[in-house]
Design a protein around this motif. Structure first.
Motif: not given
Length: 69
Positions: A34-49
Motif C-alpha cells: 500500500m505504497k509503504m516500505e516495511i523492513p524485515i529485520i533479522s532477529d538473529i546473528t548468522g550467515i545468509v545461507e
C-alpha cells in the motif's frame, strides 16, 4: 534459522547476499505494501545461507524469505 515475512506484500529490495554475515537487528529485506516500505529485520546473528525470494515477488504472511545458518 528462518526469517519470515510478517505480512503479505511485494519484495521491494533485498539488502543482503548469500554468504553475508548479518547481525541481530539488521534490515535484510524491504517490503512494499500500500505504497509503504516495511523492513524485515533479522532477529538473529548468522550467515545468509539462502534467499528464497526475488525483488518483485509477491509474498504471503509467514512465508520464509531467508535461511540463516
Amino acid at each position: 534459522m528462518n526469517i519470515k515475512s510478517q505480512i503479505q506484500a511485494i519484495v521491494w529490495k533485498i539488502s543482503v547476499e548469500i554468504g553475508e554475515k548479518i547481525n541481530e537487528g539488521q534490515e535484510v529485506i524491504i517490503l512494499e505494501s500500500m505504497k509503504m516500505e516495511i523492513p524485515i529485520i533479522s532477529d538473529i546473528t548468522g550467515i545468509v545461507e539462502s534467499i528464497l525470494v526475488e525483488e518483485g515477488d509477491t509474498i504471503n504472511e509467514d512465508q520464509i524469505v531467508i535461511i540463516i545458518k
